[in-house]
Design an enzyme around this catalytic site. Sequence first.
Site, PDB file in Angstrom:
ATOM      1  N   TRP A   1      37.843 -45.655   5.207  1.00 42.25           N
ATOM      2  CA  TRP A   1      36.762 -46.219   6.027  1.00 42.25           C
ATOM      3  C   TRP A   1      35.464 -46.357   5.245  1.00 42.25           C
ATOM      4  CZ3 TRP A   1      37.872 -49.274   9.712  1.00 42.25           C
ATOM      5  CH2 TRP A   1      39.102 -49.124  10.347  1.00 42.25           C
TER       6      TRP A   1
ATOM      7  N   ASP B   1      28.893 -43.037   9.727  1.00 49.01           N
ATOM      8  CA  ASP B   1      29.989 -43.501  10.575  1.00 49.01           C
ATOM      9  C   ASP B   1      30.671 -42.261  11.142  1.00 49.01           C
ATOM     10  OD1 ASP B   1      32.288 -44.431  11.743  1.00 49.01           O
ATOM     11  OD2 ASP B   1      32.959 -45.617  10.032  1.00 49.01           O
TER      12      ASP B   1
ATOM     13  N   LYS C   1      38.162 -42.903  20.085  1.00 48.95           N
ATOM     14  CA  LYS C   1      38.758 -41.646  19.662  1.00 48.95           C
ATOM     15  C   LYS C   1      38.333 -40.511  20.605  1.00 48.95           C
ATOM     16  CE  LYS C   1      38.763 -43.938  15.370  1.00 48.95           C
ATOM     17  NZ  LYS C   1      40.107 -44.407  15.243  1.00 48.95           N
TER      18      LYS C   1
END
Lengths: 359, 359
Positions: free
Chosen positions: A102, A172, A196
């Site tokens: 990511w 993030d 999530k």
Amino acid sequence: MARIYNFSAGPSMLPEAVLRQAQQEMLDWQGSSMSVMEMSHRGKEFMAIAETMKNDLVELMAIPDNYKVLFLQGGATAQFAMIPQNILNGKSKACYVNTGAWSTSAIKEAGKYCEVGIAASSEDSKFTTIPDFASWSIDPDAAYLHYTSNETIHGVEFNEIPDAKGLPLVCDMSSNILSRPVDVSRYGIIYAGTQKNMGPSGVTVVIVREDLVGLAPKTVPSVFNYEQQAKSDSMLNTPATYNWYLLGLVLQWLKAEGGVAAIEQRNLQKADKLYRAIDASSLYSNPVAKACRSRMNVPFVLADESLDKEFLALAEKNGLGSLKGHRSVGGMRASIYNAMPETGVDALIEFMAEFERTH
Amino acid sequence: MARIYNFSAGPSMLPEAVLRQAQQEMLDWQGSSMSVMEMSHRGKEFMAIAETMKNDLVELMAIPDNYKVLFLQGGATAQFAMIPQNILNGKSKACYVNTGAWSTSAIKEAGKYCEVGIAASSEDSKFTTIPDFASWSIDPDAAYLHYTSNETIHGVEFNEIPDAKGLPLVCDMSSNILSRPVDVSRYGIIYAGTQKNMGPSGVTVVIVREDLVGLAPKTVPSVFNYEQQAKSDSMLNTPATYNWYLLGLVLQWLKAEGGVAAIEQRNLQKADKLYRAIDASSLYSNPVAKACRSRMNVPFVLADESLDKEFLALAEKNGLGSLKGHRSVGGMRASIYNAMPETGVDALIEFMAEFERTH
């Protein structure tokens, strides 16, 4: 109907209580004779839902007054572009830390808008470590420092907030937001997709310190402009109303469970027992350095790869779903977010032991 | 529980059958022991839902093979930026037709990226007409021609597809998509937010002719790039999965109702009787030229503005919700999308007559 334990990395398992409430209110939200998804986003019913949701997030994360809290669309991937587009503020460089898939995606997208300096990278270790903070090279001329607090694919998590040496720190937090207390005041921007720990997909939470709002050049698309979104309370375009409502239900559930500090204890316990089981076995292994193993995403491989298919099929039969690892890493991955009960982790550990015994 | 007739302009009323199915499947989609919102977007269950949804839309709109069908985020407002960012193709101009508030917003956003030529405008008539096609001034050097097929706020709708004189024709169809048959092959791009005729908010349907895909400069954000979104089947970032599912349920409902041609007949009937009632009354009036009155959004004002509050309060008491007009136009607005049953329009007409009789 028996619900399965769903170890998907996201979208992922939700608290059953949330689903039951959404089910019950589907055709009639609290006597309004409407489904939430039918309500005008400007109507008093939905405005009340939105306000409660936002207040609950501010309370749960103890977000200071000098931050704007936005609920946007486009996922973390949109933020990868929005961040440089909004906060470069005339500078030509930004610093990024690369700790996995990511981070790498964020770096690639930022490269469209500025020169990207890599402050630190764990690529040499195949993303199984976090480089020692002391070794980081942070360019004082950069507009900000970006990192990924939990790498969903590689299963690597920061346990401390890095020192950004005076730069705005951008994070993030998609896959570990609300899983542990965080000092928001250390950050310039925190962003996270909801799918999530916060609800279904379709919303991106963006928490921006006020001094970073209003820096975007006029050519940035309106929906990508933090200032325009903040001024319109994230209603510059019609928001994903039902997703906001579900996010609100998850936040209420989390408050009822005791909040972020309480859920952290449960998350620690769940992760700890799963890693102990993996480390004690001779069939399973996790490659990540112990100091930075993720509490949220636990990747593991089988010593004999040819057993993978059978492992997954048997797990599924035993009510343990979505354990297949990401294609880039292989093996298995158990995502054990806030909504995964400890009984789910116990059932997985028991299944793994039984599988090892019989193979 | 009695459901109200909800005349909201969007998010708006949904078919009760859709809500009931969503309610029933909330905790367990077809024996999967998961809610749709918990499913991995890459898992076989959700991939099947996504494929059926897309195929149903292609079937209902008879979308030709040479079009990409995307399911994005950010609403029509994001498209206002994405269109010039993707299809200017080196040109410096685009042509826009201005027929109301939404055209005006599209024009304003496009102005960030190119010179905007106004091919035609009905601003002089306070957006109550559509300028005669013969009078349109279409610049042959422009990259495309943009118009809004139904103005949600002003209640103005095109009954014919304009001739774009060889330019790619781009249409914001947010508030009348799927309400009537449309020849997709006449268009370069059709786009629409879902929250009127297609489901809850949170998805933007974009139908792009293949020759307009792949023209974006590299500096366009990835989530804004039609080519990248098309290559990843709109899964460049995690899509709004539950919203896709609900969109799919609405499409299945529409198929069961007989499809777009059948729903058009019902929409014609609903709109026709409501306009007839307004025209026959001395209390209510609609300012829009008869040839371009919207079948979807019916704005009307009361001859005596001081009665507005009482009208709205009494309507609410009679189970007729969200009739307040947009603040920029005032008065009332009845949005009567596909999901509004004819009985809802009948109830509104009856209430309006009774209110007129007693006031």
